[in-house]
Scaffold this motif. Sequence first.
Motif, PDB file in Angstrom:
ATOM      1  N   ASP A   6       0.802  -1.229   0.000  1.00 25.79           N
ATOM      2  CA  ASP A   6       0.000   0.000   0.000  1.00 25.79           C
ATOM      3  C   ASP A   6       0.840   1.286   0.000  1.00 25.79           C
ATOM      4  O   ASP A   6       0.394   2.318  -0.480  1.00 25.79           O
ATOM      5  CB  ASP A   6      -0.997   0.006   1.161  1.00 25.79           C
ATOM      6  N   THR A   7       2.073   1.218   0.542  1.00 24.10           N
ATOM      7  CA  THR A   7       2.924   2.424   0.520  1.00 24.10           C
ATOM      8  C   THR A   7       4.017   2.309  -0.534  1.00 24.10           C
ATOM      9  O   THR A   7       4.684   3.296  -0.834  1.00 24.10           O
ATOM     10  CB  THR A   7       3.632   2.644   1.872  1.00 24.10           C
ATOM     11  N   PHE A   8       4.257   1.114  -1.046  1.00 25.17           N
ATOM     12  CA  PHE A   8       5.316   0.814  -2.036  1.00 25.17           C
ATOM     13  C   PHE A   8       6.713   0.839  -1.402  1.00 25.17           C
ATOM     14  O   PHE A   8       7.711   0.757  -2.099  1.00 25.17           O
ATOM     15  CB  PHE A   8       5.308   1.805  -3.213  1.00 25.17           C
ATOM     16  N   LEU A   9       6.786   0.993  -0.079  1.00 22.07           N
ATOM     17  CA  LEU A   9       8.076   1.197   0.593  1.00 22.07           C
ATOM     18  C   LEU A   9       8.606  -0.086   1.215  1.00 22.07           C
ATOM     19  O   LEU A   9       7.842  -1.020   1.505  1.00 22.07           O
ATOM     20  CB  LEU A   9       7.911   2.245   1.698  1.00 22.07           C
ATOM     21  N   MET A  10       9.918  -0.087   1.495  1.00 22.90           N
ATOM     22  CA  MET A  10      10.582  -1.211   2.149  1.00 22.90           C
ATOM     23  C   MET A  10       9.745  -1.723   3.321  1.00 22.90           C
ATOM     24  O   MET A  10       9.340  -0.936   4.187  1.00 22.90           O
ATOM     25  CB  MET A  10      11.953  -0.754   2.656  1.00 22.90           C
ATOM     26  N   ASP A  11       9.504  -3.035   3.336  1.00 23.56           N
ATOM     27  CA  ASP A  11       8.808  -3.643   4.464  1.00 23.56           C
ATOM     28  C   ASP A  11       9.849  -3.862   5.561  1.00 23.56           C
ATOM     29  O   ASP A  11      10.584  -4.851   5.548  1.00 23.56           O
ATOM     30  CB  ASP A  11       8.179  -4.972   4.007  1.00 23.56           C
ATOM     31  N   VAL A  12       9.899  -2.933   6.499  1.00 22.18           N
ATOM     32  CA  VAL A  12      10.998  -2.957   7.471  1.00 22.18           C
ATOM     33  C   VAL A  12      10.889  -4.148   8.433  1.00 22.18           C
ATOM     34  O   VAL A  12      11.877  -4.507   9.074  1.00 22.18           O
ATOM     35  CB  VAL A  12      11.112  -1.621   8.265  1.00 22.18           C
TER      36      VAL A  12
END
Length: 391
Positions: A121-127
């Motif tokens: 949903d954010t397109f960002l690294m899944d930390v």
Amino acid sequence: MKKIGNRGECSDQAPVRYWDYLDDYRRNREEILALVDEVFASGRLILGSRVAAFEEHFAAFCGSRFGVGVNSGTDAIFLALKALDIGPGAEVITVANTAVPTVAAIRATGAMPVFVDVEADTFLMDVTRVEETVTSRTRCVLPVHLYGQPVDMEPLLDVARRRGVEVVEDCAQAAGAVYRGGRVGSFGAVGAFSFYPTKVLGGFGDGGMAVTKREDLHHRLRRLRFYGMDGGYYSEEEGYNSRLDELQAALLDFRLPALDEEITRRKNIAAIYTGGLEGVGDIALPLVQSDRNHQYYLYTIRTGRRDELKNYLEGCGIETRINYPTPIHHMRGYRFLGYRQGSLPVTERLAEEILSLPMYPDLLAEEAGRVVEAIRSFFRNQPLSGKKDHG
Ligand SMILES: Cc1ncc(COP(=O)(O)O)c(C=O)c1O
């Protein structure tokens, strides 16, 4: 059958550009040309007072201490890793859902990129996936603040601290973005920025900067960008040529004070898209987390009918882009890394569904409204084929 992308379905208005700087240039032309003249007449073209001033101003803007102007965002990442002595034998954890230069910069040091998947949903690294990826060779985590939204830095910094690895932020797309009260670039050991013309702070050519709070890294970065020299035609270590020139620095310094206001204009355009596209067709809008400030370098939606929609909008004179159509681990140039199809399922799926809409500060509200209307008419005229789930 109705032809998709037929211009006749849309109004005959002027095309909507995906990105353009010419209105901005026309508005500021006299001041820009006066600056060019001033720099040319100054007798100093490389590493002079204008670079020093811009380094100071930009580092302060980011909430950091030091700035080192370099010739691109790629070099800012590369030199940051070199300044941390990262090279052959080391692993750097990053994402494949990014621009190629993130990975190219890691490889230029001789280190190996190791990919974690991203959030849908954010397109960002899944930390949450980072810790399980750390090995004895991991030296650094390189989060990418993609499209202008910061990665969830606090848990990431926590893992990095516990596991004794460095953090270098790829801020190429996110100058000015805020996470829990701090600007991107102020969290990791180094923040790497690009001033490529399309970026939120764009120059009139290539440019980049590495910002850091650490005195030792500041010194190494300055040395590495200048043949490994502290001065005096003598290399203290193997270095490179990666300098920001006086002209770009002067032009960027001129533009910097307007950056926050330009980000507000980007947000206003994003609000038109979000307001107009909520619940339309199978579209998933970019999720903005409440503890962060997305500055909308790009406004990227998801739809299972991405290619059809893109063609339709093109027929309406609306330019869009896919950032990025091929995940890096699937590219011929990076197959040697050994990632198989299905190894990064979210990244791979996003590449099929993402579409970036026109976005730049001078885009008119009326133009953004036309983009919304065209997308709504696409879904009105081409009913859903049942693909709705974005996972
Ligand atoms: C995420 C990301 N990282 C790094 C870069 C590299 O910046 P530059 O083009 O200035 O080398 C870019 C821009 O192209 C980018 O979008």
